[in-house]
Design a protein around this motif. Structure first.
Motif, PDB file in Angstrom:
ATOM      1  N   GLU A  69       0.833  -1.204   0.000  1.00 13.77           N
ATOM      2  CA  GLU A  69       0.000   0.000   0.000  1.00 13.77           C
ATOM      3  C   GLU A  69       0.868   1.253   0.000  1.00 13.77           C
ATOM      4  O   GLU A  69       0.580   2.222  -0.721  1.00 13.77           O
ATOM      5  CB  GLU A  69      -0.925  -0.001   1.219  1.00 13.77           C
ATOM      6  N   TYR A  70       1.949   1.252   0.778  1.00 14.61           N
ATOM      7  CA  TYR A  70       2.853   2.403   0.789  1.00 14.61           C
ATOM      8  C   TYR A  70       3.493   2.610  -0.583  1.00 14.61           C
ATOM      9  O   TYR A  70       3.585   3.745  -1.074  1.00 14.61           O
ATOM     10  CB  TYR A  70       3.938   2.229   1.856  1.00 14.61           C
ATOM     11  N   ILE A  71       3.922   1.533  -1.204  1.00 14.57           N
ATOM     12  CA  ILE A  71       4.548   1.641  -2.522  1.00 14.57           C
ATOM     13  C   ILE A  71       3.547   2.165  -3.542  1.00 14.57           C
ATOM     14  O   ILE A  71       3.865   3.044  -4.362  1.00 14.57           O
ATOM     15  CB  ILE A  71       5.121   0.277  -2.955  1.00 14.57           C
ATOM     16  N   SER A  72       2.336   1.657  -3.506  1.00 14.79           N
ATOM     17  CA  SER A  72       1.300   2.087  -4.443  1.00 14.79           C
ATOM     18  C   SER A  72       0.985   3.574  -4.278  1.00 14.79           C
ATOM     19  O   SER A  72       0.885   4.324  -5.264  1.00 14.79           O
ATOM     20  CB  SER A  72       0.040   1.247  -4.232  1.00 14.79           C
ATOM     21  N   GLU A  73       0.829   4.010  -3.029  1.00 11.75           N
ATOM     22  CA  GLU A  73       0.513   5.417  -2.770  1.00 11.75           C
ATOM     23  C   GLU A  73       1.666   6.323  -3.184  1.00 11.75           C
ATOM     24  O   GLU A  73       1.444   7.402  -3.737  1.00 11.75           O
ATOM     25  CB  GLU A  73       0.196   5.614  -1.282  1.00 11.75           C
ATOM     26  N   ALA A  74       2.886   5.897  -2.904  1.00 11.98           N
ATOM     27  CA  ALA A  74       4.053   6.706  -3.265  1.00 11.98           C
ATOM     28  C   ALA A  74       4.161   6.846  -4.779  1.00 11.98           C
ATOM     29  O   ALA A  74       4.409   7.945  -5.302  1.00 11.98           O
ATOM     30  CB  ALA A  74       5.321   6.069  -2.702  1.00 11.98           C
ATOM     31  N   THR A  75       3.963   5.757  -5.489  1.00  7.54           N
ATOM     32  CA  THR A  75       4.048   5.785  -6.950  1.00  7.54           C
ATOM     33  C   THR A  75       2.981   6.702  -7.535  1.00  7.54           C
ATOM     34  O   THR A  75       3.254   7.509  -8.430  1.00  7.54           O
ATOM     35  CB  THR A  75       3.893   4.360  -7.508  1.00  7.54           C
TER      36      THR A  75
END
Length: 198
Positions: A69-75
């Motif tokens: 979820e963190y990676i998705s939001e950051a991207t």
């Protein structure tokens, strides 16, 4: 059925993971037993194993899902952005948005992964490194284009920022007077200030 009398669309595994997330976040992984999880779910402890093969598997799934979820939001936060200071601010805001949606999950993701066995820790380290690299790319780009100080140690800088962000669930009041966007802006000001050209 849920408490409102409408059908509960979550399957047993989803319910187990949600309950385990709450208990791990509140009590910690070592202090939570499979019996505790079963009691909260409303089934016998032995019945859990029809849906999950153990407590560590639950922890790993919660952590992997959380990091994803963190990676998705950051991207998503970086899409279409070019200014590297603004990109870094967007990453900080995206991180806090995820924290605000699930502070207990954040505590598990960034502070309880050490309870995993070595093989699963390696899996988590790889995913954490992927998230860290998103920040590294932005800070490196900012150093290269002059947005940030040329003498920054990029890796130490990024780990300092992430270290500060990962502790926000311990002090951030999501029901406080300041909305999350105000807190995110103030925190970004504090964290980005030290990167300025000297």
């Amino acid at each position: 059925m849920n408490g409102s009398g409408t059908p509960d669309l979550d399957g047993p595994r989803d319910v187990i993971i949600r309950v385990a997330t709450g208990l791990f976040g509140e009590r910690g992984f070592p202090a939570t037993s499979m019996r505790d999880i079963a009691r909260e779910v409303g089934m016998l402890a032995g019945s859990l194993y029809a849906h999950i093969d153990g407590k560590e598997t639950l922890l790993l799934e919660i952590i992997e899902s959380g990091i994803a979820e963190y990676i998705s939001e950051a991207t998503a936060a970086l899409a279409g952005m070019e200014d590297n200071e603004e990109r870094l601010r967007a990453l900080i805001r995206a991180h806090l948005d995820v924290v605000a949606r699930g502070p207990r999950t954040t505590k598990i993701v960034f502070h309880q992964w050490r309870y995993l066995g070595e093989e699963n820790q390696a899996v988590v380290r790889k995913r954490r490194d992927e998230y860290e690299e998103i920040f590294v790319e932005v800070v490196e780009a900012g150093v290269n284009d002059g947005s940030f100080a040329a003498d920054l140690d990029v890796r130490i800088t990024v780990r300092s920022i992430l270290g500060a962000l990962n502790w926000t669930p311990e002090w951030l009041r999501f029901d406080g007077a300041d909305p999350i966007d105000v807190v995110a802006r103030q925190l970004a000001d504090t964290l980005v200030l030290g990167l300025s050209r000297r």
